[in-house]
Design a protein around this motif. Sequence first.
Motif, PDB file in Angstrom:
ATOM      1  N   UNK A  56       0.855  -1.179   0.000  1.00  0.00           N
ATOM      2  CA  UNK A  56       0.000   0.000   0.000  1.00  0.00           C
ATOM      3  C   UNK A  56       0.891   1.229   0.000  1.00  0.00           C
ATOM      4  N   UNK A  57       1.276   1.636  -1.184  1.00  0.00           N
ATOM      5  CA  UNK A  57       2.216   2.749  -1.275  1.00  0.00           C
ATOM      6  C   UNK A  57       3.557   2.314  -0.725  1.00  0.00           C
ATOM      7  N   UNK A  62       0.252  -7.055   6.065  1.00  0.00           N
ATOM      8  CA  UNK A  62      -0.453  -8.335   6.085  1.00  0.00           C
ATOM      9  C   UNK A  62      -1.777  -8.060   6.778  1.00  0.00           C
ATOM     10  N   UNK A  63      -2.858  -8.193   6.029  1.00  0.00           N
ATOM     11  CA  UNK A  63      -4.182  -7.884   6.549  1.00  0.00           C
ATOM     12  C   UNK A  63      -4.940  -9.164   6.861  1.00  0.00           C
ATOM     13  N   UNK A 115      -5.851   7.011   5.492  1.00  0.00           N
ATOM     14  CA  UNK A 115      -4.906   6.327   4.620  1.00  0.00           C
ATOM     15  C   UNK A 115      -5.534   5.057   4.051  1.00  0.00           C
ATOM     16  N   UNK A 116      -6.220   4.297   4.889  1.00  0.00           N
ATOM     17  CA  UNK A 116      -6.851   3.057   4.445  1.00  0.00           C
ATOM     18  C   UNK A 116      -7.922   3.285   3.401  1.00  0.00           C
ATOM     19  N   UNK A 122      -7.903   3.440  -4.280  1.00  0.00           N
ATOM     20  CA  UNK A 122      -6.882   3.198  -5.311  1.00  0.00           C
ATOM     21  C   UNK A 122      -6.919   1.743  -5.776  1.00  0.00           C
ATOM     22  N   UNK A 123      -7.055   0.809  -4.822  1.00  0.00           N
ATOM     23  CA  UNK A 123      -7.126  -0.600  -5.173  1.00  0.00           C
ATOM     24  C   UNK A 123      -8.398  -0.875  -5.978  1.00  0.00           C
TER      25      UNK A 123
END
Length: 129
Positions: A56-57, A62-63, A115-116, A122-123
């Motif tokens: 992410x940028x 790790x989600x 940010x998320x 963007x994703x």
Amino acid sequence: MKFAFDLQINAPIKKVWDLIYELGTWHEWIPSIKKIDLLTPGPPETGSKLLVHANLGILRVKLPLTVVELKPQRAVVMEGKSLLTHLKRFYYMEEQDNKTIITVGGYVTGLLAFFGARQGLAISKEIAY
């Protein structure tokens, strides 16, 4: 914060569903996703646990996510917590004239919500291209 993106795909819903349901191929059509590990045995279903490896940028994360809703050819909703942030991600589909309308988006709350949400949008847009 909520983010969402609608797009029309010139393919029947079954073909789009097959792409979304096959977690191992997400990195092929979402460049920020590096891989997804299915932590629960068997095919993905409601309650399945995932670990999404993403760039992410400048952050590599790790989600850990749980599938909270899975309706074949209609919806996939996942949620989880990471870095004091709660994320809910969704994919809603409907078929119109042998094309698929898909809404990709989610909700983010907590310390890194701005940010998320920005990265989530963007994703979502990556999926369209």
